[in-house]
Design a protein around this motif. Structure first.
Motif, PDB file in Angstrom:
ATOM      1  N   THR A  40       0.835  -1.205   0.000  1.00 27.12           N
ATOM      2  CA  THR A  40       0.000   0.000   0.000  1.00 27.12           C
ATOM      3  C   THR A  40       0.870   1.256   0.000  1.00 27.12           C
ATOM      4  O   THR A  40       0.614   2.199  -0.755  1.00 27.12           O
ATOM      5  CB  THR A  40      -0.941  -0.006   1.220  1.00 27.12           C
ATOM      6  OG1 THR A  40      -1.758  -1.179   1.149  1.00 27.12           O
ATOM      7  CG2 THR A  40      -1.820   1.224   1.262  1.00 27.12           C
ATOM      8  N   LEU A  41       1.899   1.260   0.823  1.00 34.65           N
ATOM      9  CA  LEU A  41       2.781   2.422   0.891  1.00 34.65           C
ATOM     10  C   LEU A  41       3.496   2.651  -0.435  1.00 34.65           C
ATOM     11  O   LEU A  41       3.547   3.791  -0.950  1.00 34.65           O
ATOM     12  CB  LEU A  41       3.802   2.235   2.020  1.00 34.65           C
ATOM     13  CG  LEU A  41       4.789   3.385   2.232  1.00 34.65           C
ATOM     14  CD1 LEU A  41       4.040   4.672   2.571  1.00 34.65           C
ATOM     15  CD2 LEU A  41       5.783   3.019   3.316  1.00 34.65           C
ATOM     16  N   LEU A  42       4.038   1.589  -1.016  1.00 34.33           N
ATOM     17  CA  LEU A  42       4.723   1.734  -2.315  1.00 34.33           C
ATOM     18  C   LEU A  42       3.757   2.222  -3.397  1.00 34.33           C
ATOM     19  O   LEU A  42       4.132   3.039  -4.254  1.00 34.33           O
ATOM     20  CB  LEU A  42       5.353   0.413  -2.724  1.00 34.33           C
ATOM     21  CG  LEU A  42       6.563  -0.023  -1.899  1.00 34.33           C
ATOM     22  CD1 LEU A  42       7.027  -1.416  -2.321  1.00 34.33           C
ATOM     23  CD2 LEU A  42       7.694   0.991  -2.009  1.00 34.33           C
ATOM     24  N   THR A  43       2.527   1.751  -3.363  1.00 30.94           N
ATOM     25  CA  THR A  43       1.532   2.189  -4.341  1.00 30.94           C
ATOM     26  C   THR A  43       1.207   3.674  -4.133  1.00 30.94           C
ATOM     27  O   THR A  43       1.158   4.450  -5.091  1.00 30.94           O
ATOM     28  CB  THR A  43       0.248   1.334  -4.240  1.00 30.94           C
ATOM     29  OG1 THR A  43       0.592  -0.039  -4.443  1.00 30.94           O
ATOM     30  CG2 THR A  43      -0.790   1.763  -5.265  1.00 30.94           C
ATOM     31  N   ALA A  44       1.023   4.069  -2.891  1.00 31.13           N
ATOM     32  CA  ALA A  44       0.692   5.465  -2.599  1.00 31.13           C
ATOM     33  C   ALA A  44       1.833   6.404  -2.974  1.00 31.13           C
ATOM     34  O   ALA A  44       1.605   7.533  -3.403  1.00 31.13           O
ATOM     35  CB  ALA A  44       0.341   5.614  -1.113  1.00 31.13           C
ATOM     36  N   LEU A  45       3.070   5.914  -2.852  1.00 36.65           N
ATOM     37  CA  LEU A  45       4.233   6.735  -3.207  1.00 36.65           C
ATOM     38  C   LEU A  45       4.505   6.729  -4.701  1.00 36.65           C
ATOM     39  O   LEU A  45       5.397   7.427  -5.180  1.00 36.65           O
ATOM     40  CB  LEU A  45       5.471   6.239  -2.451  1.00 36.65           C
ATOM     41  CG  LEU A  45       5.469   6.462  -0.941  1.00 36.65           C
ATOM     42  CD1 LEU A  45       6.649   5.743  -0.293  1.00 36.65           C
ATOM     43  CD2 LEU A  45       5.486   7.960  -0.630  1.00 36.65           C
ATOM     44  N   GLY A  46       3.755   5.908  -5.445  1.00 40.15           N
ATOM     45  CA  GLY A  46       3.912   5.858  -6.901  1.00 40.15           C
ATOM     46  C   GLY A  46       4.992   4.913  -7.379  1.00 40.15           C
ATOM     47  O   GLY A  46       5.395   4.957  -8.541  1.00 40.15           O
ATOM     48  N   TYR A  47       5.471   4.039  -6.508  1.00 45.42           N
ATOM     49  CA  TYR A  47       6.520   3.088  -6.893  1.00 45.42           C
ATOM     50  C   TYR A  47       5.952   1.765  -7.403  1.00 45.42           C
ATOM     51  O   TYR A  47       6.698   0.896  -7.802  1.00 45.42           O
ATOM     52  CB  TYR A  47       7.458   2.805  -5.718  1.00 45.42           C
ATOM     53  CG  TYR A  47       8.293   3.991  -5.351  1.00 45.42           C
ATOM     54  CD1 TYR A  47       9.263   4.495  -6.220  1.00 45.42           C
ATOM     55  CD2 TYR A  47       8.105   4.642  -4.139  1.00 45.42           C
ATOM     56  CE1 TYR A  47      10.027   5.587  -5.887  1.00 45.42           C
ATOM     57  CE2 TYR A  47       8.870   5.739  -3.788  1.00 45.42           C
ATOM     58  CZ  TYR A  47       9.814   6.217  -4.664  1.00 45.42           C
ATOM     59  OH  TYR A  47      10.561   7.296  -4.339  1.00 45.42           O
ATOM     60  N   ARG A  48       4.686   1.604  -7.371  1.00 42.58           N
ATOM     61  CA  ARG A  48       4.085   0.364  -7.827  1.00 42.58           C
ATOM     62  C   ARG A  48       2.919   0.673  -8.706  1.00 42.58           C
ATOM     63  O   ARG A  48       2.199   1.562  -8.605  1.00 42.58           O
ATOM     64  CB  ARG A  48       3.625  -0.479  -6.609  1.00 42.58           C
ATOM     65  CG  ARG A  48       3.627  -1.940  -6.925  1.00 42.58           C
ATOM     66  CD  ARG A  48       2.758  -2.743  -5.988  1.00 42.58           C
ATOM     67  NE  ARG A  48       1.340  -2.450  -6.005  1.00 42.58           N
ATOM     68  CZ  ARG A  48       0.520  -2.654  -7.040  1.00 42.58           C
ATOM     69  NH1 ARG A  48       0.953  -3.134  -8.159  1.00 42.58           N
ATOM     70  NH2 ARG A  48      -0.770  -2.382  -6.929  1.00 42.58           N
TER      71      ARG A  48
END
Length: 156
Positions: A148-156
Motif C-alpha cells: 500500500t505504501l509503495l503504491t501510494a508513493l507511486g513506486y508500484r
C-alpha cells in the motif's frame, strides 16, 4: 475503483475476511462469559458477588482469577491488539487494486492464521506454536502495508 461495492470481488473478499475477524473478536466476549458461568469464577468486580438468578450462591472466591477464564481473556486481548491493524491494512490494501488472487491469499490467509492461533492458544500449545501462527499473520500485514505504501508513493 470508483466506488466500493460488494459486486466488486476484491472488495467483497475484504468484507468477508473483515466480517469473519469481527465476529471472531466479538465471540470472545461471549466465550468469556460462558467460561465464567461454567467455572463460577473469574469475576472481575465486587458487585458481581451480589446474589442474582445467574449467581444464586455468591462466594468471594469468585473474584479470584480462573485460568480457563483468563486464557480466553488473553486470547481476546491478543485479538484487540492485532485485529484493528488488519481491518485498516486490509482496507487500504484493497484500495490499491491488487490482483484478486493476491488479495484472497493475503486476506483469507490472515483469517486462517488467526483462527489457527486461537485454536493453538485455547488448547494451550507452546509459545513457539502460537508465535509461528502470529508471525504468519503479521508478515501478511507487513506485506499488505508495504504494498500500500509503495503504491501510494507511486513506486508500484
Amino acid at each position: 475503483m470508483n466506488q466500493l461495492s460488494l459486486q466488486d470481488p476484491l472488495f467483497a473478499t475484504y468484507v468477508i475476511a473483515a466480517t469473519l475477524m469481527i465476529l471472531k473478536a466479538v465471540s470472545m466476549s461471549w466465550l468469556t462469559v460462558v467460561r465464567m458461568m461454567q467455572a463460577r469464577a473469574g469475576f472481575r468486580s465486587p458487585e458481581d458477588l451480589r446474589k442474582t438468578p445467574l449467581n444464586p450462591a455468591p462466594n468471594p472466591a469468585q473474584l479470584q482469577p480462573d485460568e480457563r477464564v483468563e486464557r480466553i481473556r488473553r486470547i481476546q486481548l491478543n485479538d484487540l491488539e492485532n485485529l484493528p491493524f488488519f481491518l485498516v491494512a486490509g482496507f487500504l490494501f484493497v484500495l490499491t487494486q491488487p490482483s484478486l488472487f493476491l488479495a484472497r491469499a493475503l486476506l483469507y490467509g490472515y483469517v486462517v492464521s488467526r483462527l489457527l492461533h486461537f485454536a493453538a492458544y485455547l488448547s494451550a500449545q507452546t509459545h513457539d506454536v502460537r508465535a509461528t501462527l502470529w508471525t504468519v499473520g503479521s508478515l501478511m500485514l507487513i506485506f499488505m502495508t508495504g504494498w500500500t505504501l509503495l503504491t501510494a508513493l507511486g513506486y508500484r
